[in-house]
Design an enzyme around this catalytic site. Structure first.
Site, PDB file in Angstrom:
ATOM      1  CE1 TYR A  33      16.075 -37.688  -5.834  1.00 23.51           C
ATOM      2  CE2 TYR A  33      16.253 -39.515  -7.368  1.00 23.51           C
ATOM      3  CZ  TYR A  33      15.854 -39.015  -6.144  1.00 23.51           C
ATOM      4  OH  TYR A  33      15.246 -39.843  -5.245  1.00 23.51           O
ATOM      5  NE  ARG A  52       9.018 -36.584 -10.217  1.00 27.22           N
ATOM      6  CZ  ARG A  52       8.919 -37.853  -9.818  1.00 27.22           C
ATOM      7  NH1 ARG A  52       7.943 -38.218  -9.011  1.00 27.22           N
ATOM      8  NH2 ARG A  52       9.776 -38.758 -10.225  1.00 27.22           N
ATOM      9  CE  LYS A 153      12.655 -38.885  -8.115  1.00 22.69           C
ATOM     10  NZ  LYS A 153      12.581 -39.683  -6.893  1.00 22.69           N
ATOM     11  CD  GLU A 186       7.030 -39.490  -0.227  1.00 21.02           C
ATOM     12  OE1 GLU A 186       6.921 -39.969  -1.364  1.00 21.02           O
ATOM     13  OE2 GLU A 186       7.544 -38.378  -0.011  1.00 21.02           O
TER      14      GLU A 186
HETATM   15  N1  PDD Z   1      12.302 -42.691  -5.960  1.00 24.37           N
HETATM   16  N2  PDD Z   1       8.570 -41.105  -2.917  1.00 24.37           N
HETATM   17  C1  PDD Z   1       9.901 -40.996  -2.778  1.00 24.37           C
HETATM   18  C2  PDD Z   1      10.446 -40.375  -1.547  1.00 24.37           C
HETATM   19  C3  PDD Z   1      10.749 -41.453  -3.809  1.00 24.37           C
HETATM   20  O1  PDD Z   1      12.074 -41.329  -3.680  1.00 24.37           O
HETATM   21  C4  PDD Z   1      10.173 -42.052  -4.975  1.00 24.37           C
HETATM   22  C5  PDD Z   1      10.983 -42.561  -6.112  1.00 24.37           C
HETATM   23  C6  PDD Z   1       8.780 -42.151  -5.054  1.00 24.37           C
HETATM   24  C7  PDD Z   1       8.099 -42.746  -6.267  1.00 24.37           C
HETATM   25  O2  PDD Z   1       8.146 -41.843  -7.353  1.00 24.37           O
HETATM   26  P1  PDD Z   1       8.128 -42.335  -8.857  1.00 24.37           P
HETATM   27  O3  PDD Z   1       6.895 -43.156  -9.022  1.00 24.37           O
HETATM   28  O4  PDD Z   1       8.076 -41.069  -9.635  1.00 24.37           O
HETATM   29  O5  PDD Z   1       9.381 -43.140  -9.094  1.00 24.37           O
HETATM   30  C8  PDD Z   1       8.006 -41.660  -4.025  1.00 24.37           C
HETATM   31  C9  PDD Z   1      13.148 -43.014  -7.072  1.00 24.37           C
HETATM   32  C10 PDD Z   1      12.755 -44.258  -7.795  1.00 24.37           C
HETATM   33  C11 PDD Z   1      14.572 -42.978  -6.627  1.00 24.37           C
HETATM   34  O6  PDD Z   1      14.821 -42.487  -5.529  1.00 24.37           O
HETATM   35  O7  PDD Z   1      15.430 -43.379  -7.390  1.00 24.37           O
END
Ligand code: PDD
Length: 290
Positions: A33, A52, A153, A186
């Site tokens: 996603y 991505r 993701k 993270e």
């Molecule tokens: N999540 N690390 C994890 C585990 C995440 O789920 C997310 C973002 C990030 C930050 O990634 P980005 O800058 O690309 O949003 C890092 C999104 C916002 C979500 O779960 O909806």
């Protein structure tokens, strides 16, 4: 305001949106996603998110069934239906293996399912930005890269949910995870940064974490505004030695961190480097989404 949902090209409101229980996204958590935001009707860093999504899909032997332009049109049609105007809008794109019999065989599912959810976005409270957040260092470790690689993701967010639930039980706003070697990785839904000796540092991808779009953008933005910014292997000790900390994501932007468990970071208020970065990030958003 209810969400508008696009299931394989069919747009409806959230009550009418349907997906089969035989979809392998539901049965096995097989899917990937992206979460995106619009500002001023424009999707922020859309190209990076699409790239991505394709990389994530690739890593589970799935391909995005649309060309970039077609995907963009499908997102736009969903946004148009929601008609939210200038309201910052949350977009979630989910791509799953698709519908098939109960087997892990890749050949079982003939076509992937593509779902787009659109709804008004709620940013974290103003209080979090001005007073700072509490982060819990949790016992759940980030997935081993040879398990479900954190670079994917993945729709399968069980590990992240368990980490966050442990954090909630401690009253935290976010949960920070280490990897199996004890290195910082993270947070459950965001990337983590520290500031030491005036320099911004964030765990390197080799520690096993998502290559956040906001993280990547800030690694470029830091040096642009004269703040040395780098990736490194970081440990719990580094938190104790840090002057500032913050976490980042598409939906939360940059959130200052003032405490990790019982340890107060710096003066216990959002630090000057974090604030400079927050201001510069806002300016970039305004410039890119005019
Ligand atoms: N999540 N690390 C994890 C585990 C995440 O789920 C997310 C973002 C990030 C930050 O990634 P980005 O800058 O690309 O949003 C890092 C999104 C916002 C979500 O779960 O909806």
């Amino acid at each position: 305001m209810p969400a508008v949902v696009n299931v394989n090209g069919q747009i409806s409101n959230e009550d009418e949106a349907r997906i089969s229980v035989f979809d392998h996204g539901f049965l096995y958590g097989e899917g990937v996603y992206e979460t995106l935001l619009t500002y001023n009707k424009k999707i922020f860093l859309l190209d990076r998110h699409i790239k991505r999504l394709r990389r994530s899909a690739d890593q589970i032997n799935l391909s995005v069934p649309l060309a970039d332009q077609e995907l963009e049109s499908r997102i736009q049609a969903t946004l148009d239906e929601a008609a939210l105007g200038d309201t910052p809008t949350y977009i979630r794109i989910l791509l799953t293996r698709g519908i098939g019999p109960l087997t892990y065989d890749l050949k079982a599912c003939l076509s992937p399912s593509l779902v787009i959810i659109v709804r008004p976005h709620t940013f974290p409270s103003e209080k979090l930005a001005t007073k700072g957040a509490l982060v819990a260092l949790v016992s759940i470790i980030r997935n081993h890269p040879r398990s479900v690689n954190p670079l994917i993701k993945s729709n399968n967010l069980m590990n992240n949910a368990l980490a966050m639930q442990e954090g909630y039980s401690k009253g935290a706003n976010e949960s920070l995870m280490c990897n199996y070697r004890g290195e910082l990785t993270e947070c459950s839904q965001s990337n983590f940064f520290l500031v030491k000796d005036g320099q911004i540092r964030t765990p390197e991808l080799g520690s096993g974490l998502l290559a956040g779009i906001t993280r990547g953008f800030l690694l470029e933005l830091g040096p642009e505004i004269g703040i040395p910014t780098s990736e490194a292997v970081l440990h719990q000790d580094d938190i104790l030695k840090s002057e500032e900390a913050f976490f980042t994501s598409t939906t939360k932007e940059i959130v200052p961190v003032v405490r990790v468990d019982d340890h107060v970071i710096g003066e216990g208020v959002p630090g000057p480097i974090t604030k400079r970065l927050m201001a510069a990030f806002r300016e970039k958003i305004e410039h890119l989404c005019r």
